[in-house]
Motif scaffolding. Structure first.
Motif, PDB file in Angstrom:
ATOM      1  N   PRO A  13       0.832  -1.209   0.000  1.00  0.00           N
ATOM      2  CA  PRO A  13       0.000   0.000   0.000  1.00  0.00           C
ATOM      3  C   PRO A  13       0.862   1.253   0.000  1.00  0.00           C
ATOM      4  O   PRO A  13       1.880   1.322   0.714  1.00  0.00           O
ATOM      5  CB  PRO A  13      -0.797  -0.123   1.299  1.00  0.00           C
ATOM      6  N   GLY A  14       0.464   2.215  -0.810  1.00  0.00           N
ATOM      7  CA  GLY A  14       1.242   3.445  -0.939  1.00  0.00           C
ATOM      8  C   GLY A  14       2.293   3.393  -2.032  1.00  0.00           C
ATOM      9  O   GLY A  14       2.867   4.435  -2.386  1.00  0.00           O
ATOM     10  N   SER A  62     -12.624   6.548  -8.286  1.00  0.00           N
ATOM     11  CA  SER A  62     -11.818   5.849  -7.285  1.00  0.00           C
ATOM     12  C   SER A  62     -10.317   5.959  -7.537  1.00  0.00           C
ATOM     13  O   SER A  62      -9.519   5.686  -6.629  1.00  0.00           O
ATOM     14  CB  SER A  62     -12.219   4.375  -7.227  1.00  0.00           C
ATOM     15  N   ARG A  66      -4.586   9.600  -8.603  1.00  0.00           N
ATOM     16  CA  ARG A  66      -3.590   8.567  -8.270  1.00  0.00           C
ATOM     17  C   ARG A  66      -3.082   7.843  -9.525  1.00  0.00           C
ATOM     18  O   ARG A  66      -1.907   7.462  -9.583  1.00  0.00           O
ATOM     19  CB  ARG A  66      -4.186   7.538  -7.325  1.00  0.00           C
ATOM     20  N   SER A  84       0.222   5.681  -5.186  1.00  0.00           N
ATOM     21  CA  SER A  84      -0.545   5.634  -3.926  1.00  0.00           C
ATOM     22  C   SER A  84      -1.518   4.457  -3.924  1.00  0.00           C
ATOM     23  O   SER A  84      -2.707   4.609  -3.624  1.00  0.00           O
ATOM     24  CB  SER A  84      -1.311   6.949  -3.727  1.00  0.00           C
ATOM     25  N   LYS A  86      -3.734   1.252  -3.206  1.00  0.00           N
ATOM     26  CA  LYS A  86      -4.533   0.830  -2.059  1.00  0.00           C
ATOM     27  C   LYS A  86      -4.892  -0.643  -2.215  1.00  0.00           C
ATOM     28  O   LYS A  86      -4.953  -1.150  -3.340  1.00  0.00           O
ATOM     29  CB  LYS A  86      -5.815   1.666  -1.983  1.00  0.00           C
ATOM     30  N   PRO A  87      -5.174  -1.319  -1.118  1.00  0.00           N
ATOM     31  CA  PRO A  87      -5.579  -2.732  -1.231  1.00  0.00           C
ATOM     32  C   PRO A  87      -6.778  -2.924  -2.152  1.00  0.00           C
ATOM     33  O   PRO A  87      -6.863  -3.942  -2.850  1.00  0.00           O
ATOM     34  CB  PRO A  87      -5.911  -3.106   0.213  1.00  0.00           C
ATOM     35  N   GLU A  88      -7.665  -1.945  -2.199  1.00  0.00           N
ATOM     36  CA  GLU A  88      -8.852  -2.065  -3.056  1.00  0.00           C
ATOM     37  C   GLU A  88      -8.537  -1.917  -4.539  1.00  0.00           C
ATOM     38  O   GLU A  88      -9.417  -2.095  -5.384  1.00  0.00           O
ATOM     39  CB  GLU A  88      -9.937  -1.056  -2.650  1.00  0.00           C
ATOM     40  N   ASP A  89      -7.286  -1.605  -4.868  1.00  0.00           N
ATOM     41  CA  ASP A  89      -6.863  -1.594  -6.267  1.00  0.00           C
ATOM     42  C   ASP A  89      -6.508  -2.997  -6.762  1.00  0.00           C
ATOM     43  O   ASP A  89      -6.239  -3.181  -7.953  1.00  0.00           O
ATOM     44  CB  ASP A  89      -5.657  -0.674  -6.463  1.00  0.00           C
ATOM     45  N   VAL A 113      -2.224  -5.516  -4.170  1.00  0.00           N
ATOM     46  CA  VAL A 113      -1.723  -4.510  -3.232  1.00  0.00           C
ATOM     47  C   VAL A 113      -1.954  -5.035  -1.824  1.00  0.00           C
ATOM     48  O   VAL A 113      -3.097  -5.164  -1.371  1.00  0.00           O
ATOM     49  CB  VAL A 113      -2.423  -3.161  -3.425  1.00  0.00           C
ATOM     50  N   SER A 114      -0.859  -5.341  -1.155  1.00  0.00           N
ATOM     51  CA  SER A 114      -0.965  -5.955   0.165  1.00  0.00           C
ATOM     52  C   SER A 114       0.335  -5.758   0.933  1.00  0.00           C
ATOM     53  O   SER A 114       1.418  -5.721   0.339  1.00  0.00           O
ATOM     54  CB  SER A 114      -1.262  -7.450   0.032  1.00  0.00           C
ATOM     55  N   SER A 115       0.210  -5.639   2.239  1.00  0.00           N
ATOM     56  CA  SER A 115       1.398  -5.537   3.078  1.00  0.00           C
ATOM     57  C   SER A 115       1.817  -6.918   3.579  1.00  0.00           C
ATOM     58  O   SER A 115       2.819  -7.042   4.286  1.00  0.00           O
ATOM     59  CB  SER A 115       1.141  -4.585   4.242  1.00  0.00           C
TER      60      SER A 115
END
Length: 115
Positions: A13-14, A62, A66, A84, A86-89, A113-115
Motif C-alpha cells: 500500500p502506498g 476511485s 492517483r 498511492s 490501495k488494497p482495493e486496487d 496490493v498488500s502488506s
C-alpha cells in the motif's frame, strides 16, 4: 492482432506500479485506449481512458489523482501509471483498444496490493 499487458505484480500500500500494454498486428494510434479492472467477485469496471489523439483522458472516481493513463503511438504502447496504491486496487487489469468497428482486449495482468 494482440494486446499484451505487463507490469503487474505485488506492491505494498502506498507504492507504485506502471502497467504497459503493447499492441501487435495493428496500429494503436487510431484507437481509443482504456484500462479496465476486475476484482474477485466483482464486475469489470472502467479505470481510465485516453482518446486516439491523446486529447482527452477520463478516470474512475476511485483512481482520480492517483492513476495516469498515457500512450506512445510511436511505440504502439499505452501505459497506466498507478501511484498511492490501495488494497482495493487489487484486481486483474485489462487493456482495451476500441474503434467504431473493432474492439480488442488483452489477457490481463494481476495487480495485488498488500502488506
Amino acid at each position: 492482432v494482440q494486446l499484451v499487458e505487463s507490469g503487474g505484480g505485488l506492491e505494498q500500500p502506498g507504492g507504485s506500479l506502471r502497467l504497459s500494454c503493447a499492441a501487435s498486428g495493428f496500429t494503436l494510434s487510431s484507437y481509443h485506449m482504456r484500462w479496465h479492472r476486475q476484482a474477485p467477485g466483482k464486475e469489470r469496471e472502467l479505470v481510465a481512458g485516453i482518446s486516439s489523439n491523446s486529447g482527452s483522458t477520463n478516470y474512475a472516481d476511485s483512481v482520480k489523482g492517483r492513476f495516469s493513463i498515457s500512450r506512445d503511438n510511436a511505440k504502439n504502447t499505452v501505459y497506466l501509471q498507478m501511484n498511492s496504491l490501495k488494497p482495493e486496487d487489487t484486481a486483474v487489469y485489462y487493456c482495451n483498444a476500441a474503434s467504431y468497428t473493432q474492439d480488442y482486449w488483452g489477457q490481463g495482468t494481476q495487480v495485488t496490493v498488500s502488506s
